[in-house]
Design a protein around this motif. Structure first.
Motif, PDB file in Angstrom:
ATOM      1  N   GLN A 153       0.836  -1.194   0.000  1.00 38.33           N
ATOM      2  CA  GLN A 153       0.000   0.000   0.000  1.00 38.33           C
ATOM      3  C   GLN A 153       0.874   1.249   0.000  1.00 38.33           C
ATOM      4  OE1 GLN A 153      -2.635  -0.411   3.342  1.00 38.33           O
ATOM      5  NE2 GLN A 153      -3.166  -2.505   2.797  1.00 38.33           N
ATOM      6  N   HIS A 154       1.908   1.240   0.830  1.00 40.87           N
ATOM      7  CA  HIS A 154       2.835   2.367   0.857  1.00 40.87           C
ATOM      8  C   HIS A 154       3.524   2.527  -0.492  1.00 40.87           C
ATOM      9  CE1 HIS A 154       2.904   3.905   4.946  1.00 40.87           C
ATOM     10  NE2 HIS A 154       2.767   2.679   5.383  1.00 40.87           N
ATOM     11  N   GLN A 155       3.988   1.402  -1.052  1.00 43.82           N
ATOM     12  CA  GLN A 155       4.740   1.481  -2.289  1.00 43.82           C
ATOM     13  C   GLN A 155       3.876   1.963  -3.446  1.00 43.82           C
ATOM     14  OE1 GLN A 155       8.141   0.883  -2.391  1.00 43.82           O
ATOM     15  NE2 GLN A 155       7.871   1.923  -4.338  1.00 43.82           N
ATOM     16  N   SER A 156       2.592   1.605  -3.432  1.00 45.51           N
ATOM     17  CA  SER A 156       1.682   2.090  -4.467  1.00 45.51           C
ATOM     18  C   SER A 156       1.571   3.606  -4.411  1.00 45.51           C
ATOM     19  CB  SER A 156       0.299   1.454  -4.298  1.00 45.51           C
ATOM     20  OG  SER A 156      -0.622   1.984  -5.220  1.00 45.51           O
ATOM     21  N   LEU A 181      11.002  -8.042   0.750  1.00 41.87           N
ATOM     22  CA  LEU A 181      10.368  -8.982  -0.171  1.00 41.87           C
ATOM     23  C   LEU A 181       9.263  -8.300  -0.977  1.00 41.87           C
ATOM     24  CD1 LEU A 181      10.099 -11.956  -1.104  1.00 41.87           C
ATOM     25  CD2 LEU A 181       8.421 -12.254   0.727  1.00 41.87           C
ATOM     26  N   GLN A 182       8.466  -7.475  -0.316  1.00 38.88           N
ATOM     27  CA  GLN A 182       7.340  -6.843  -0.974  1.00 38.88           C
ATOM     28  C   GLN A 182       7.743  -5.699  -1.890  1.00 38.88           C
ATOM     29  OE1 GLN A 182       4.240  -5.847   1.843  1.00 38.88           O
ATOM     30  NE2 GLN A 182       4.634  -7.697   3.023  1.00 38.88           N
ATOM     31  N   LEU A 183       8.953  -5.186  -1.744  1.00 35.37           N
ATOM     32  CA  LEU A 183       9.387  -4.048  -2.556  1.00 35.37           C
ATOM     33  C   LEU A 183       9.937  -4.458  -3.915  1.00 35.37           C
ATOM     34  CD1 LEU A 183      11.153  -1.901   0.166  1.00 35.37           C
ATOM     35  CD2 LEU A 183       9.044  -1.355  -1.040  1.00 35.37           C
ATOM     36  N   LYS A 184      10.121  -5.743  -4.114  1.00 36.78           N
ATOM     37  CA  LYS A 184      10.772  -6.215  -5.336  1.00 36.78           C
ATOM     38  C   LYS A 184       9.979  -5.849  -6.589  1.00 36.78           C
ATOM     39  CE  LYS A 184      12.237 -10.520  -7.567  1.00 36.78           C
ATOM     40  NZ  LYS A 184      12.372 -11.988  -7.405  1.00 36.78           N
ATOM     41  N   PHE A 185       8.694  -6.140  -6.606  1.00 34.05           N
ATOM     42  CA  PHE A 185       7.932  -6.000  -7.835  1.00 34.05           C
ATOM     43  C   PHE A 185       7.474  -4.575  -8.143  1.00 34.05           C
ATOM     44  CE2 PHE A 185       7.665 -10.483  -6.715  1.00 34.05           C
ATOM     45  CZ  PHE A 185       8.138 -11.045  -7.901  1.00 34.05           C
ATOM     46  N   PRO A 186       7.124  -3.753  -7.151  1.00 37.47           N
ATOM     47  CA  PRO A 186       6.798  -2.358  -7.498  1.00 37.47           C
ATOM     48  C   PRO A 186       7.940  -1.632  -8.186  1.00 37.47           C
ATOM     49  CG  PRO A 186       5.965  -2.885  -5.333  1.00 37.47           C
ATOM     50  CD  PRO A 186       6.822  -4.044  -5.749  1.00 37.47           C
ATOM     51  N   PHE A 187       9.186  -1.905  -7.786  1.00 36.07           N
ATOM     52  CA  PHE A 187      10.318  -1.254  -8.434  1.00 36.07           C
ATOM     53  C   PHE A 187      10.481  -1.745  -9.868  1.00 36.07           C
ATOM     54  CE2 PHE A 187      13.530   1.083  -5.644  1.00 36.07           C
ATOM     55  CZ  PHE A 187      12.519   1.730  -4.982  1.00 36.07           C
ATOM     56  N   ARG A 188      10.192  -3.009 -10.112  1.00 36.17           N
ATOM     57  CA  ARG A 188      10.220  -3.528 -11.477  1.00 36.17           C
ATOM     58  C   ARG A 188       9.187  -2.790 -12.334  1.00 36.17           C
ATOM     59  NH1 ARG A 188      12.335  -8.900 -12.305  1.00 36.17           N
ATOM     60  NH2 ARG A 188      10.666  -9.361 -13.775  1.00 36.17           N
ATOM     61  N   SER A 189       8.028  -2.555 -11.758  1.00 40.83           N
ATOM     62  CA  SER A 189       6.966  -1.868 -12.503  1.00 40.83           C
ATOM     63  C   SER A 189       7.358  -0.432 -12.837  1.00 40.83           C
ATOM     64  CB  SER A 189       5.664  -1.880 -11.690  1.00 40.83           C
ATOM     65  OG  SER A 189       5.212  -3.190 -11.490  1.00 40.83           O
TER      66      SER A 189
END
Length: 225
Positions: free
Chosen positions: A88-91, A122-130
């Motif tokens: 939620q934060h990363q979004s 672990l949860q930060l991996k994919f938002p940065f890819r996006s």
């Protein structure tokens, strides 16, 4: 949430109103960053707790003279399920970064301690890819432009090696005023005060007691510094 940010800003601190996030804000300012603070407000999910958290975040941001951005979430959620708060934060952070392309974002500073840093990483991996793929206009990371990878801010976890009581002890020395502005309670609020019996209240209370008694645990050499 898309709000214009001053060009001299270089980082984001996630400010929930709790202990570790308050410490992260102190760290960012003292380290020389020029941050904005981001708070996620969800009245529907948290009820009165959301107002208490927001009030605490405002006090902390004002004390540290940092601008506070509030992202209001209206999506229904069960506040007792703490599975993916970082997503939620990363979004919200991703929206902030994309919406302010003129800002040179250096860092996202997280208040994770030694007990929960792994889940955040672990949860930060994919938002940065996006983010990187969006800048490079590619669905496949094999097509990423190198300068877009370099453009990504760095995730900073300054307290991932510290326990909660150790962070309390640090703030007692560095910025004790912050400790009076912490809100960790997730239970029933009575007279605008923490319940004192929920898991988070007990956790913070124990951390404070350990921190104040830590003088008995320090090595002898520390008393000479």
């Amino acid at each position: 949430m898309v709000e214009e940010i001053k060009s001299n800003v270089d980082s984001v601190v996630n400010l929930s109103g709790g202990l570790e996030c308050a410490a992260a804000l102190w760290y960012a300012v003292e380290k020389g960053y020029n941050p904005v603070a981001l708070h996620l407000y969800n009245k529907q999910g948290w009820g009165d707790v959301a107002d208490a958290q927001l009030a605490a975040a405002h006090k902390q941001a004002n004390l540290m003279k940092v601008r506070l951005l509030v992202d209001e979430a209206n999506m229904p959620q069960n506040h007792r399920i703490h599975n993916y708060p970082v997503l939620q934060h990363q979004s919200a952070i991703s929206t902030l970064i994309v919406g302010n392309p003129k800002v040179s974002w250096k860092a996202i500073i997280w208040g994770a301690n030694a007990d929960d840093s792994w889940q955040q990483r672990l949860q930060l991996k994919f938002p940065f890819r996006s983010l990187a793929c969006g800048w490079s206009q590619t669905l496949d990371p094999h097509g990423l432009k190198p300068h877009h990878v370099l453009k990504l801010p760095t995730n900073v976890f300054p307290f991932e090696w510290m326990q909660k009581s150790e962070i309390v002890a640090m703030l007692i020395q560095a910025k004790p005023e912050l400790l009076d502005m912490i809100w960790s309670c997730t239970g029933k609020i009575v007279d605008n005060k923490p319940c004192g019996v929920c898991t988070k209240c007990i956790e913070l209370s124990y951390a404070r007691k350990v921190a104040w008694k830590s003088v008995y645990k320090r090595q002898e050499g520390n008393f000479r510094t």
